[in-house]
Design a protein around this motif. Structure first.
Motif, PDB file in Angstrom:
ATOM      1  N   SER A  59       2.745   8.636   7.446  1.00 11.91           N
ATOM      2  CA  SER A  59       3.029   9.919   8.067  1.00 11.91           C
ATOM      3  C   SER A  59       2.140  10.117   9.286  1.00 11.91           C
ATOM      4  N   THR A  60       2.600  10.915  10.197  1.00 10.91           N
ATOM      5  CA  THR A  60       1.822  11.223  11.400  1.00 10.91           C
ATOM      6  C   THR A  60       0.542  11.983  11.050  1.00 10.91           C
ATOM      7  N   PHE A  61       0.622  12.803  10.022  1.00 14.09           N
ATOM      8  CA  PHE A  61      -0.473  13.714   9.736  1.00 14.09           C
ATOM      9  C   PHE A  61      -1.400  13.279   8.601  1.00 14.09           C
ATOM     10  N   TRP A  62      -0.972  12.338   7.771  1.00 11.85           N
ATOM     11  CA  TRP A  62      -1.771  11.921   6.625  1.00 11.85           C
ATOM     12  C   TRP A  62      -1.890  10.409   6.593  1.00 11.85           C
ATOM     13  N   PRO A  63      -2.905   9.901   5.915  1.00  7.13           N
ATOM     14  CA  PRO A  63      -3.032   8.447   5.804  1.00  7.13           C
ATOM     15  C   PRO A  63      -1.882   7.875   4.972  1.00  7.13           C
ATOM     16  N   PRO A  64      -1.595   6.578   5.125  1.00 11.77           N
ATOM     17  CA  PRO A  64      -0.534   5.956   4.331  1.00 11.77           C
ATOM     18  C   PRO A  64      -0.776   6.183   2.843  1.00 11.77           C
ATOM     19  N   ARG A  65       0.310   6.433   2.126  1.00 10.04           N
ATOM     20  CA  ARG A  65       0.201   6.752   0.698  1.00 10.04           C
ATOM     21  C   ARG A  65       1.125   5.852  -0.107  1.00 10.04           C
ATOM     22  N   LEU A  66       0.568   5.195  -1.121  1.00 15.07           N
ATOM     23  CA  LEU A  66       1.356   4.369  -2.033  1.00 15.07           C
ATOM     24  C   LEU A  66       2.153   5.299  -2.939  1.00 15.07           C
ATOM     25  N   VAL A  67       3.498   5.171  -2.900  1.00 16.23           N
ATOM     26  CA  VAL A  67       4.335   6.066  -3.698  1.00 16.23           C
ATOM     27  C   VAL A  67       5.196   5.320  -4.710  1.00 16.23           C
ATOM     28  N   GLY A  68       5.173   3.996  -4.695  1.00  9.81           N
ATOM     29  CA  GLY A  68       5.946   3.240  -5.668  1.00  9.81           C
ATOM     30  C   GLY A  68       5.559   1.778  -5.649  1.00  9.81           C
ATOM     31  N   PHE A  69       5.999   1.067  -6.683  1.00  2.00           N
ATOM     32  CA  PHE A  69       5.691  -0.361  -6.769  1.00  2.00           C
ATOM     33  C   PHE A  69       6.713  -1.056  -7.660  1.00  2.00           C
ATOM     34  N   VAL A  70       6.782  -2.377  -7.501  1.00  2.00           N
ATOM     35  CA  VAL A  70       7.505  -3.238  -8.423  1.00  2.00           C
ATOM     36  C   VAL A  70       6.598  -4.431  -8.700  1.00  2.00           C
ATOM     37  N   LEU A  71       6.558  -4.837  -9.954  1.00  2.00           N
ATOM     38  CA  LEU A  71       5.722  -5.940 -10.413  1.00  2.00           C
ATOM     39  C   LEU A  71       6.645  -6.999 -11.001  1.00  2.00           C
ATOM     40  N   VAL A  72       6.556  -8.246 -10.496  1.00  5.92           N
ATOM     41  CA  VAL A  72       7.503  -9.299 -10.866  1.00  5.92           C
ATOM     42  C   VAL A  72       6.751 -10.558 -11.281  1.00  5.92           C
ATOM     43  N   ARG A  73       7.204 -11.168 -12.383  1.00 12.19           N
ATOM     44  CA  ARG A  73       6.644 -12.450 -12.834  1.00 12.19           C
ATOM     45  C   ARG A  73       7.699 -13.526 -12.638  1.00 12.19           C
ATOM     46  N   VAL A  74       7.279 -14.656 -12.049  1.00 14.32           N
ATOM     47  CA  VAL A  74       8.170 -15.787 -11.818  1.00 14.32           C
ATOM     48  C   VAL A  74       7.694 -16.955 -12.676  1.00 14.32           C
TER      49      VAL A  74
END
Length: 163
Positions: A59-74
């Protein structure tokens, strides 16, 4: 004119590592009744067979924010989605689909044949997403998900053939 004054947040999907285990655990705890700890995420992130992708809002006004993830095993020519979660305030915006699309593209590039996942049969939103991506139900595990109240829920085992 409004976009010029208040630009829309930019969405970036990138690898996340053990140094963000606390943030991953926070998102997971907010999404699931049985959450994983930061130590669990740190251990999984240290496994060479596992990759983690995070979705950040810039965002222009706030620092980058982690809002989701995916975890994968191969493992060899198969993969498993271990977990995927999006922060509650960011749900319903297609972020889960973006994460899944990127994870599946990566698996395809790595020549993975099939991808598996387990999902609570009662989680219609998630089941609908996976079906729309081409996953098919190949099994069911009864009484798999413990609940705080009521009987345990069944897990659907789903598979997507990538090749």
């Amino acid at each position: 004119m409004i976009d010029f004054l208040f630009p829309r947040p930019r969405i970036v999907i990138e690898a996340v590592g053990p140094d963000e285990a606390d943030a991953l655990a926070d998102i997971h705890a907010e999404a699931f009744s049985r959450s994983w700890s930061a130590d669990d995420f740190a251990a999984l992130s240290g496994d060479r067979r596992v990759f983690s992708l995070g979705l950040r809002r810039h965002s222009t006004f706030w620092p980058p924010r982690l809002v989701g993830f995916v975890l994968v095993r191969v493992a060899a020519d198969e993969a498993e989605i271990l977990s995927i979660a999006v922060h509650g305030a960011s749900r319903g915006r297609g972020h889960g689909r973006l994460l899944m699309d990127e994870a599946l593209r990566r698996l395809y590039r790595e020549r993975v044949e099939s991808c598996f996942l387990e999902v609570d049969r009662d989680n219609r939103t998630a089941v609908g997403l996976y079906e729309s991506l081409g996953f098919e139900t190949v099994g069911e595990r009864k009484s798999y998900y413990r609940r705080d109240e009521g009987p345990a829920g069944a897990a659907l085992v789903m598979r997507l053939k990538l090749r």
